[in-house]
Write a protein that holds these residues in place. Structure first.
Motif, PDB file in Angstrom:
ATOM      1  N   LEU A 103       0.825  -1.213   0.000  1.00 35.01           N
ATOM      2  CA  LEU A 103       0.000   0.000   0.000  1.00 35.01           C
ATOM      3  C   LEU A 103       0.856   1.258   0.000  1.00 35.01           C
ATOM      4  O   LEU A 103       0.485   2.270  -0.595  1.00 35.01           O
ATOM      5  N   ARG A 104       2.003   1.193   0.637  1.00 28.94           N
ATOM      6  CA  ARG A 104       2.894   2.360   0.601  1.00 28.94           C
ATOM      7  C   ARG A 104       3.499   2.532  -0.793  1.00 28.94           C
ATOM      8  O   ARG A 104       3.742   3.654  -1.246  1.00 28.94           O
ATOM      9  N   GLN A 105       3.727   1.431  -1.498  1.00 23.65           N
ATOM     10  CA  GLN A 105       4.174   1.518  -2.899  1.00 23.65           C
ATOM     11  C   GLN A 105       3.117   2.203  -3.751  1.00 23.65           C
ATOM     12  O   GLN A 105       3.420   3.071  -4.575  1.00 23.65           O
ATOM     13  N   ILE A 106       1.859   1.785  -3.547  1.00 25.94           N
ATOM     14  CA  ILE A 106       0.755   2.367  -4.306  1.00 25.94           C
ATOM     15  C   ILE A 106       0.611   3.850  -3.980  1.00 25.94           C
ATOM     16  O   ILE A 106       0.435   4.687  -4.874  1.00 25.94           O
ATOM     17  N   GLU A 107       0.711   4.186  -2.705  1.00 26.86           N
ATOM     18  CA  GLU A 107       0.601   5.591  -2.301  1.00 26.86           C
ATOM     19  C   GLU A 107       1.713   6.425  -2.929  1.00 26.86           C
ATOM     20  O   GLU A 107       1.470   7.544  -3.414  1.00 26.86           O
ATOM     21  N   ASP A 108       2.924   5.904  -2.924  1.00 23.66           N
ATOM     22  CA  ASP A 108       4.047   6.640  -3.524  1.00 23.66           C
ATOM     23  C   ASP A 108       3.783   6.918  -5.009  1.00 23.66           C
ATOM     24  O   ASP A 108       4.055   8.019  -5.500  1.00 23.66           O
ATOM     25  N   ALA A 109       3.279   5.896  -5.724  1.00 21.56           N
ATOM     26  CA  ALA A 109       2.983   6.072  -7.146  1.00 21.56           C
ATOM     27  C   ALA A 109       1.886   7.117  -7.338  1.00 21.56           C
ATOM     28  O   ALA A 109       1.981   7.987  -8.212  1.00 21.56           O
ATOM     29  N   TYR A 110       0.847   7.028  -6.501  1.00 21.94           N
ATOM     30  CA  TYR A 110      -0.262   7.980  -6.608  1.00 21.94           C
ATOM     31  C   TYR A 110       0.210   9.413  -6.368  1.00 21.94           C
ATOM     32  O   TYR A 110      -0.116  10.327  -7.136  1.00 21.94           O
ATOM     33  N   LEU A 111       0.977   9.615  -5.303  1.00 20.14           N
ATOM     34  CA  LEU A 111       1.414  10.971  -4.960  1.00 20.14           C
ATOM     35  C   LEU A 111       2.328  11.557  -6.028  1.00 20.14           C
ATOM     36  O   LEU A 111       2.221  12.736  -6.383  1.00 20.14           O
ATOM     37  N   GLN A 112       3.213  10.734  -6.569  1.00 20.68           N
ATOM     38  CA  GLN A 112       4.131  11.216  -7.596  1.00 20.68           C
ATOM     39  C   GLN A 112       3.377  11.612  -8.864  1.00 20.68           C
ATOM     40  O   GLN A 112       3.586  12.695  -9.419  1.00 20.68           O
ATOM     41  N   LEU A 113       2.465  10.730  -9.302  1.00 26.40           N
ATOM     42  CA  LEU A 113       1.748  11.013 -10.540  1.00 26.40           C
ATOM     43  C   LEU A 113       0.733  12.152 -10.359  1.00 26.40           C
ATOM     44  O   LEU A 113       0.522  12.949 -11.277  1.00 26.40           O
ATOM     45  N   SER A 114       0.110  12.240  -9.194  1.00 23.75           N
ATOM     46  CA  SER A 114      -0.813  13.346  -8.935  1.00 23.75           C
ATOM     47  C   SER A 114      -0.074  14.673  -8.940  1.00 23.75           C
ATOM     48  O   SER A 114      -0.556  15.671  -9.499  1.00 23.75           O
ATOM     49  N   ASN A 115       1.109  14.671  -8.334  1.00 28.22           N
ATOM     50  CA  ASN A 115       1.908  15.896  -8.315  1.00 28.22           C
ATOM     51  C   ASN A 115       2.270  16.320  -9.743  1.00 28.22           C
ATOM     52  O   ASN A 115       2.209  17.515 -10.090  1.00 28.22           O
ATOM     53  N   ASP A 116       2.608  15.345 -10.585  1.00 31.07           N
ATOM     54  CA  ASP A 116       2.960  15.650 -11.977  1.00 31.07           C
ATOM     55  C   ASP A 116       1.755  16.179 -12.745  1.00 31.07           C
ATOM     56  O   ASP A 116       1.847  17.181 -13.454  1.00 31.07           O
ATOM     57  N   PHE A 117       0.614  15.508 -12.602  1.00 27.07           N
ATOM     58  CA  PHE A 117      -0.566  15.902 -13.380  1.00 27.07           C
ATOM     59  C   PHE A 117      -1.110  17.259 -12.940  1.00 27.07           C
ATOM     60  O   PHE A 117      -1.403  18.126 -13.770  1.00 27.07           O
ATOM     61  N   TYR A 118      -1.233  17.464 -11.643  1.00 28.80           N
ATOM     62  CA  TYR A 118      -1.859  18.688 -11.150  1.00 28.80           C
ATOM     63  C   TYR A 118      -0.887  19.858 -11.046  1.00 28.80           C
ATOM     64  O   TYR A 118      -1.274  20.937 -10.572  1.00 28.80           O
ATOM     65  N   SER A 119       0.337  19.665 -11.502  1.00 30.18           N
ATOM     66  CA  SER A 119       1.253  20.809 -11.589  1.00 30.18           C
ATOM     67  C   SER A 119       0.725  21.804 -12.623  1.00 30.18           C
ATOM     68  O   SER A 119       1.087  22.980 -12.612  1.00 30.18           O
ATOM     69  N   ASN A 120      -0.127  21.314 -13.527  1.00 34.14           N
ATOM     70  CA  ASN A 120      -0.843  22.189 -14.460  1.00 34.14           C
ATOM     71  C   ASN A 120      -2.111  22.660 -13.744  1.00 34.14           C
ATOM     72  O   ASN A 120      -3.055  21.898 -13.568  1.00 34.14           O
ATOM     73  N   GLU A 121      -2.123  23.913 -13.307  1.00 39.27           N
ATOM     74  CA  GLU A 121      -3.187  24.410 -12.447  1.00 39.27           C
ATOM     75  C   GLU A 121      -4.566  24.391 -13.097  1.00 39.27           C
ATOM     76  O   GLU A 121      -5.587  24.405 -12.395  1.00 39.27           O
ATOM     77  N   LYS A 122      -4.637  24.340 -14.417  1.00 40.81           N
ATOM     78  CA  LYS A 122      -5.952  24.350 -15.064  1.00 40.81           C
ATOM     79  C   LYS A 122      -6.744  23.077 -14.760  1.00 40.81           C
ATOM     80  O   LYS A 122      -7.960  23.034 -14.950  1.00 40.81           O
ATOM     81  N   PHE A 123      -6.036  22.033 -14.280  1.00 40.22           N
ATOM     82  CA  PHE A 123      -6.717  20.781 -13.972  1.00 40.22           C
ATOM     83  C   PHE A 123      -7.316  20.758 -12.568  1.00 40.22           C
ATOM     84  O   PHE A 123      -7.982  19.802 -12.202  1.00 40.22           O
ATOM     85  N   ASP A 124      -7.054  21.783 -11.759  1.00 36.16           N
ATOM     86  CA  ASP A 124      -7.649  21.858 -10.431  1.00 36.16           C
ATOM     87  C   ASP A 124      -8.949  22.646 -10.551  1.00 36.16           C
ATOM     88  O   ASP A 124      -8.953  23.874 -10.610  1.00 36.16           O
ATOM     89  N   ILE A 125     -10.073  21.935 -10.576  1.00 35.00           N
ATOM     90  CA  ILE A 125     -11.370  22.602 -10.769  1.00 35.00           C
ATOM     91  C   ILE A 125     -12.105  22.795  -9.453  1.00 35.00           C
ATOM     92  O   ILE A 125     -13.242  23.288  -9.442  1.00 35.00           O
ATOM     93  N   GLY A 126     -11.481  22.425  -8.335  1.00 38.98           N
ATOM     94  CA  GLY A 126     -12.113  22.595  -7.030  1.00 38.98           C
ATOM     95  C   GLY A 126     -12.375  21.264  -6.352  1.00 38.98           C
ATOM     96  O   GLY A 126     -11.938  20.211  -6.806  1.00 38.98           O
ATOM     97  N   ASN A 127     -13.082  21.316  -5.249  1.00 34.69           N
ATOM     98  CA  ASN A 127     -13.393  20.148  -4.432  1.00 34.69           C
ATOM     99  C   ASN A 127     -14.420  19.270  -5.157  1.00 34.69           C
ATOM    100  O   ASN A 127     -15.582  19.659  -5.309  1.00 34.69           O
ATOM    101  N   LEU A 128     -13.997  18.092  -5.577  1.00 37.50           N
ATOM    102  CA  LEU A 128     -14.880  17.198  -6.337  1.00 37.50           C
ATOM    103  C   LEU A 128     -16.034  16.674  -5.496  1.00 37.50           C
ATOM    104  O   LEU A 128     -17.028  16.195  -6.044  1.00 37.50           O
ATOM    105  N   ASN A 129     -15.891  16.760  -4.172  1.00 35.51           N
ATOM    106  CA  ASN A 129     -16.977  16.329  -3.283  1.00 35.51           C
ATOM    107  C   ASN A 129     -17.993  17.435  -3.032  1.00 35.51           C
ATOM    108  O   ASN A 129     -18.922  17.266  -2.243  1.00 35.51           O
TER     109      ASN A 129
END
Length: 218
Positions: free
Chosen positions: A32-58
């Motif tokens: 699970l820590r491997q999965i978390e590391d992959a998620y955090l790294q890829l999320s950081n890469d994707f959302y470094s483009n601020e146009k993809f942050d549209i707000g709280n999805l909930n």
């Protein structure tokens, strides 16, 4: 507006997979820590483009998400493409070393169909938030020995492991389908990943239930 090439949806089901290829519960935290590391790294890469942050999805209703054309034609396919393009990168390749591990990226058309279905339900029952229906754009499955008999302990572990990105662990019993589901997510502005834990003894019945669900969806 440019349209992106959407990769074909992968499948959790592998005809060459043998239930004997399974993970060890004792090593679950490592996986699970491997999965978390992959998620955090890829999320950081994707959302470094601020146009993809549209707000709280909930807090964004399905209809509001659906009515914003950029969400359907840019954000959603961009994320799906990003995951598909990164599926051969070291970050995700490392997860394939987990015994019994399978992963898939949801196809754009399938994701859009799910949003449309939730939109219909929303009109009948009241506001639904989009975070609930885009929670499995990337899915993972781990086959474990003795999961069923240790389900309570595993659920307790998932809730108290200290792995902060683990969200909403629950036991799902739906007809012949039995598993533990939860999500990996760092904050409500980002798409989560879904993780399923299956018991070895439920492999055949869960596969059959999954195939029946796909057939019904079609």
């Amino acid at each position: 507006m440019d349209f992106l090439i959407i990769f074909k949806e992968g499948s959790f089901i592998d005809n060459n997979f043998k239930p004997s290829n399974k993970a060890n519960i004792a090593d679950l935290e490592i996986y699970l820590r491997q999965i978390e590391d992959a998620y955090l790294q890829l999320s950081n890469d994707f959302y470094s483009n601020e146009k993809f942050d549209i707000g709280n999805l909930n807090k964004i209703s399905v209809s509001d998400f659906q009515n914003e054309i950029d969400n359907l034609l840019v954000l959603l396919p961009s994320y799906i493409n990003f995951l598909s393009e990164n599926s051969t990168f070291e970050t995700l390749i490392s997860l394939l070393s987990i015994p019994g591990f399978r992963q898939r990226v949801k196809a754009f058309e399938t994701a859009k169909e799910k949003i449309n279905a939730y939109s219909i339900i929303e009109k009948q029952r009241g506001t639904l938030y989009v975070g609930k229906c885009v929670n499995d754009l990337f899915g993972m499955r781990i086959i474990l020995d003795n999961l069923n008999e240790n389900a309570k302990e595993i659920l307790n572990f998932l809730k108290n492991s200290g792995i902060k990105s683990i969200k909403r662990p629950y036991e799902r019993n739906d007809g012949a389908y039995h598993a533990i589901h939860f999500y990996i997510r760092d904050n409500n502005h980002h798409f989560p990943w879904e993780v399923q834990l299956w018991d070895t003894t439920c492999f055949a019945s869960n596969v059959a239930a999954h195939e029946e669900h796909v057939k019904y969806r079609e």
